[in-house]
Scaffold this active site. Structure first.
Site, PDB file in Angstrom:
ATOM      1  N   LYS A  78       0.852  -1.193   0.000  1.00 46.16           N
ATOM      2  CA  LYS A  78       0.000   0.000   0.000  1.00 46.16           C
ATOM      3  C   LYS A  78       0.891   1.247   0.000  1.00 46.16           C
ATOM      4  O   LYS A  78       1.894   1.288   0.730  1.00 46.16           O
ATOM      5  CB  LYS A  78      -0.891  -0.016   1.244  1.00 46.16           C
ATOM      6  CG  LYS A  78      -1.955   1.081   1.273  1.00 46.16           C
ATOM      7  CD  LYS A  78      -2.858   0.967   2.515  1.00 46.16           C
ATOM      8  CE  LYS A  78      -3.968   2.000   2.517  1.00 46.16           C
ATOM      9  NZ  LYS A  78      -4.874   1.874   3.672  1.00 46.16           N
ATOM     10  N   SER A 158      -9.900   2.127   2.681  1.00 47.15           N
ATOM     11  CA  SER A 158      -8.958   2.819   1.832  1.00 47.15           C
ATOM     12  C   SER A 158      -7.971   1.887   1.109  1.00 47.15           C
ATOM     13  O   SER A 158      -7.341   2.304   0.151  1.00 47.15           O
ATOM     14  CB  SER A 158      -8.159   3.818   2.671  1.00 47.15           C
ATOM     15  OG  SER A 158      -7.361   3.139   3.618  1.00 47.15           O
ATOM     16  N   SER A 182     -10.481  -0.030   6.935  1.00 50.40           N
ATOM     17  CA  SER A 182      -9.819   0.053   5.630  1.00 50.40           C
ATOM     18  C   SER A 182      -9.113  -1.209   5.160  1.00 50.40           C
ATOM     19  O   SER A 182      -8.627  -1.256   4.036  1.00 50.40           O
ATOM     20  CB  SER A 182      -8.805   1.196   5.637  1.00 50.40           C
ATOM     21  OG  SER A 182      -9.476   2.422   5.518  1.00 50.40           O
TER      22      SER A 182
END
Ligand SMILES: [Mg+2]
Ligand SMILES: [Zn+2]
Lengths: 490, 492, 95
Positions: A78, A158, A182
């Protein structure tokens, strides 16, 4: 399964150990899959050269019999995790061109165990979002589509780049972070497994902060076993993070015994929300049945402060964010817009560098901390947080884990949710866990009426991820979720 | 609510055009904690260095950086609290103070707001007139220093060096108990002396290790407090005094002309001796303090505090009392000596096992005069305690007279050496042999029959004979012996 | 609770984010709605409840006083939009 990149982490590990293929071949296969999947927009930065170089090193170590637990396994990272020498953006324009001179502890742990980096995965800007529509680099597209439709769906957020990449089999696992859901919500939206470990289990050092007291790193994978393997490598005490705990790191994979007889599973009545979709309700009931069939005891519980978790979360998270994001000011790194004086430089840089959702949250956070409002908002929210945590402490005196749906709906269409509060409600089942620091895992458990994935969530006691893996393994087995998105992108 | 602890001596009032004014001052002193590394990072806390060299990625607020507290700095703060006879809080909290400034890389300063590590304490001042003044300490909290903005490197740019960013500070906040610039100076001097005794701050104001924010207001005696102005970052004791005097006069002038004081932040310009309002009229500050979520509350046990208390050195007030009782020093002399640790240590080395009165006279007399002349501490005059002690020993055992001792002192100052060797080599030994003195007396009497007749009329003339005998013996004759023998021989 | 645009501008100023009048108007509505929604927290009886300070039980970690970091000004300023001889450079700040 025709391609190497389709394998799970455990499958790759076995194949590498049996010399069925090399780490370099694995990396090449993933690189090919990633290049073919650019329509998903999952990566901000692809790092094929880096991947191949790391894979060759892995092959050398394997040849010498010095393989680490994740040796040669290609992973996506990420873009909130700082990676030395590789562009790191948090999917924000404000980190324009930022190349860290350091490596986050979690990724360093992964590389230390032999893993290979494929590149940096998109997310909502600074992890603020539930749909991956707030990235400066554009929306990430869910590999899944509603049955008979070409309409792009969101991959959740997210960690939407992470969930999309794993669901599309671009990588067998990806790092993610979870501040209000998330990891678990995008996992649920993409038919993948996502675990948010206990706060303090993984180091936050080197991960761009959203809300310090809530942020926690974790993996997204396709199986519970893979999540156990990957978390073990990510986690561990870090002296550079004052909130990282110094306790023994269990062998999570060993917790997958398949035996949950006699375990007590709590079912919180407050999670039966008004207007909850029937298919979610049905899935939950199914999950309860599977666990009962496996010999667990089902106990009705009450978590009375559940409905206050989300508003309290938005106060605490935004307050912390407003302060954490003050460092992005155009002085030391990233974007700078010129101004006649320093104040104008700040104001123009931050106006140009942050997207609408980030600005909204910074302003909200600034407001709730400002003179005259602190007690009414921030302090009160932190008190409510104590009560939310207390709810869990009380029920965990008598039960082992809690079963809930992961999300109130399946993946929705991009652009569908325009009202911020409507968007925030996505996290209604996940956010209580962040507010209490507890671990929770989302497991793909079925399909919606539209043919898209739905997840069930297990919530555990602090530092008892093992129970989540044990029960999660049973749930996974019972659900037998073997659907995969149709490959429309390649 | 703060209750005023003291009454002001009307002699301290400032005369205005229409009646007296009373000055009220409170100080916030920022003292750099002596430590090797910074408060929340492992970068060097040493003064100076190349630009951004003593900076870690934590200090530069790179994304994902986190603070980890320096245990020694906590210990230093507790030690200081104990030295200020203050309350030590076993639980304190680090808060973020949010504001934007180029030398504040995080966009917030980690400080302590609601729950500081040290609570109320006191500092005692010994004023020149003998008065003892007690100044209340409201609190001491730990915080990070900011970096340095350099405005004169470039015509249109400010250069930022983060070497100081994150260095550990103690902010020591006094109550508004100070009533004159003299007291303010005495307060900073005393505070610095306590910190130096404790070894918790080097007190080096030129290097910014200690800076004071000075809060000044004036009022008519008996009135409630007036509106105050804060003069930021005053970096010498002398400037503290000058800034207060200028600021008090400025405020009085405004008030006497019927104006009112704006509560504002001001800067002191040492060149002009004036204060001026800061040009960047920032909007009202709203620091949005909240507990730093990257840190947990700072907690420690009473036992740990007791351990530190047990290791505390003797502090200026205690030492002063001891010097007065052990060596019979006057309050003033003792106060002067203890202000500087090296000076009092010097004195004690000289005085131990010797005649205290002689030691006091020499240390506070000739040695202090030389030190003042050279503008150095007593230990840096160039005469070691052993040398001065040796000199005193020679006086005590009557090897030399006090007068000769002054000559030996000058020799020690100029050339160094061992006092006894000097006395021997230069033949400065006092003559106590009565035979030799008698011979000299006889000689003088024989050579001056007219004076002998005279002295029998006017016994005050005896001094002349003493002088002649001393001259004849090269000043080395024991003056008392000379006197006795003369009196006997002259029949006085 | 509802926001007026002056409050939005004041908060934006505190947060050092330039916002246009149009943006301010939009934010005014959105922030008012969010604050209206969080008002539900007022239903909770928090009398005598301590605010949360640490979400998992732990004590503050401390480091030893050793110089273990720094000495790399080049790395510190490598990403700076403007720098000169390892200083960060910004428009002149007037004090
Ligand atoms: Mg101050
Ligand atoms: Zn301060």
């Amino acid at each position: 399964m025709s391609k190497l990149s389709d394998l799970t982490i455990a499958g790759m590990r076995d194949g590498l150990a049996g010399k069925s293929f090399s780490a370099t071949e694995l990396a090449e296969s993933s690189i090919t899959a990633i290049e073919a999947a650019r329509d998903l927009n999952a990566f901000v930065t692809e790092a094929p050269e880096k991947a191949l170089e790391m894979a060759r090193t892995s092959d050398a170590r394997i040849a010498k019999g010095e393989a680490g637990p994740l040796e040669g396994i290609p992973l996506g990272i990420k873009d909130l995790y700082c990676t030395e020498g590789t562009l790191t953006t948090a999917s924000s324009h404000i980190l324009d061109g930022f190349v860290p001179g350091y490596e986050s502890t979690v990724t360093a742990n992964l590389w230390g165990d032999g893993a290979v980096m494929l590149g940096k995965l998109a997310c909502d800007e600074f992890a603020m979002g539930s749909s991956n529509e707030t990235s400066y680099y554009g929306n990430v597209i869910n590999p899944w589509r509603n049955r008979g439709s070409n309409k792009p769906l969101v991959p959740g957020g997210s960690s939407g780049g992470s969930s999309a990449a794993v669901a599309a089999r671009l990588c067998p696992g990806a790092t993610a972070t979870d501040t209000g859901g998330s990891i678990r919500q995008p996992a649920a939206f993409t038919g993948t497994v996502g675990i948010k470990p206990t706060y303090g289990r993984c180091s936050r050092w080197g991960i761009a902060a959203f809300a310090s007291s809530l942020d926690q790193a974790g993996p997204i994978t396709r199986t519970v076993r893979d999540a156990a393997i990957m978390l073990r490598s990510m986690a561990g005490h870090d002296p550079k993070d004052s909130t990282s705990v110094d306790i023994a790191l269990p062998d999570f994979e060993a917790a997958l015994t398949g035996d949950i007889r006699g375990m007590k599973i709590g079912i919180p009545k407050e999670y039966r929300m008004d207007g909850m979709k029937a298919e979610i309700e049905t899935l939950w009931t199914q999950g309860i049945g599977w666990l009962k069939d496996a010999g667990a005891e089902i106990i009705d519980i009450s978590l009375p402060h559940t409905k206050y978790a989300l508003p309290a979360y938005y106060i605490v998270a935004n307050a912390e964010a407003s302060s954490n994001l003050a460092r992005y000011d155009g002085v030391k790194y990233g974007l700078r817009e010129q101004g006649v004086d320093i104040t104008e430089l700040y104001e123009k840089t931050r106006a140009a560098g942050f997207g609408a959702e980030v600005k909204r949250r910074i302003l909200m956070g600034t407001y709730v901390l400002s003179a005259g409002y602190y007690d009414a908002y921030y302090l009160r929210a932190q008190k409510v947080r104590t009560l939310i945590k207390r709810d869990f402490e009380q029920v965990f005196e008598t039960i082992d884990t809690i079963l809930t749906p992961s999300t109130p709906t399946a993946a929705f269409a991009a652009g569908e949710k325009t009202d911020p509060i409507d968007m925030y409600l996505n996290d209604i089942f996940t956010v209580t866990v962040n507010m209490s620091g507890l671990p929770a895992i989302s497991i793909p458990a079925g399909l919606s009426s539209e043919g898209t994935p739905l997840g069930l969530q297990l919530i555990g006691k602090a530092f008892d991820e093992e129970t989540l893996f044990r029960v999660g393994g049973v749930l996974e087995e019972a659900a037998g979720f073997d659907a995969a998105p149709e490959n429309w992108w390649a | 609510m703060y209750e005023e602890a003291r009454e002001t001596d009307p002699k301290k009032y400032i005369a205005g055009a229409a009646g007296d004014w009373e000055l009220v001052v409170g100080l916030e002193v920022h003292a750099q904690i002596s430590s090797k590394s910074k408060l929340f990072s492992g970068a060097s806390a040493e003064y100076g260095g190349e630009p951004n060299d003593h900076v870690s990625i934590v200090d530069a607020a790179m994304p994902g950086m986190l603070p980890v507290i320096n245990e020694f700095c906590v210990r230093q703060a507790v030690k200081t609290g104990l030295g200020l006879k203050a309350q030590i809080n076993l639980r304190s909290v680090f808060d973020r103070k949010n504001y934007f400034y180029p030398d504040l890389p995080q966009g917030y300063q980690i400080s302590q707001f609601k729950d500081p590590i040290v609570g109320p304490g006191t500092v005692l001042l010994d004023m020149k007139d003998g008065a003892r003044v007690e100044i209340g300490i409201e609190r001491l909290h730990m915080e990070q220093d900011a970096g340095k903005s350099i405005h004169d490197q470039h015509p249109s740019k400010t250069y930022v060096d983060l070497n100081r960013s994150g260095v550990a500070l103690m902010e020591i906040v006094s109550l508004p108990d100070i009533r004159s610039s003299e007291e303010a100076r005495a307060y900073v001097t005393k505070l610095r002396s306590i910190l130096r005794y404790l070894g918790t701050c080097d007190g080096n104001m030129e290097e910014g290790s200690m800076r004071a924010d000075v809060n000044v207001s004036v009022r008519r005696p008996g009135d409630p407090f007036g509106t105050r102005c804060e003069i930021k970052n005053v970096n010498s004791i002398r400037y503290v005094g000058q800034a207060i005097e200028y600021e008090a006069r400025r405020q009085i002038d405004i008030l006497e002309e019927g104006g009112s004081i704006d509560q504002e932040t001001r800067l002191f310009d040492p060149k002009s001796g004036k204060t001026r309002a800061m040009r960047s009229k920032e909007e009202a500050h709203d620091y949005r303090y909240f507990p730093d979520p990257d840190l947990l509350p700072l907690e420690f046990t009473r036992e740990w505090v007791d351990e530190i208390a047990a290791e505390l050195p003797e502090l200026p007030d205690e030492k002063r009392a001891r010097l007065m009782s052990d060596y019979g020093l006057s309050a003033y002399d003792a106060g002067v000596l203890v202000a500087d640790q090296a000076s009092s240590a010097y004195f004690e080395k000289v005085a131990t096992g010797r005649n205290a009165k002689l030691a006091v006279n020499w240390v506070m007399g000739d040695l202090s005069a030389s030190a003042n002349e050279k503008n150095v501490g007593l230990d840096q005059v160039g005469i070691s305690p052993d040398q001065l002690g040796g000199l005193i020993d020679l006086i005590e055992d009557k090897t030399i007279s006090g007068k000769i001792a002054k000559d030996v002192f000058e020799i020690l100052l100029a050339e160094g050496g061992d006092p006894r060797t000097i006395v021997e080599d230069k033949g400065l030994k006092q003559v106590t042999d009565t035979g030799a003195i008698e011979a000299a007396v006889d000689e003088v009497i024989a050579a001056n029959p007219d004076k002998v007749a005279e002295v029998r009329e006017k016994p005050r003339m005896a001094g002349w004979f003493v002088g002649q005998v001393m001259k004849a013996t090269g000043g080395k004759a024991n003056p008392k012996a000379v006197n006795d023998i003369l009196k006997a021989k002259l029949g006085l | 609770m509802s926001f007026d645009s002056a409050t939005v501008q004041k908060i934006a100023r505190l947060a050092r984010i330039a916002i246009s009048d149009d943006e301010a108007e939009k934010l005014q509505g959105e922030l008012s709605a969010i604050l209206g929604w969080v008002e539900m927290l007022n239903e909770v009886d928090v009398e005598g409840v301590a605010p949360m300070t640490s979400v998992t039980p732990m004590t503050l970690k401390k480091r030893r006083d050793e110089v273990t970091d720094g000495g790399y000004a080049e790395k510190v300023t490598a990403n700076a939009p403007e720098s000169d001889e390892h200083f960060f450079v910004v428009p002149k700040v007037v004090e």
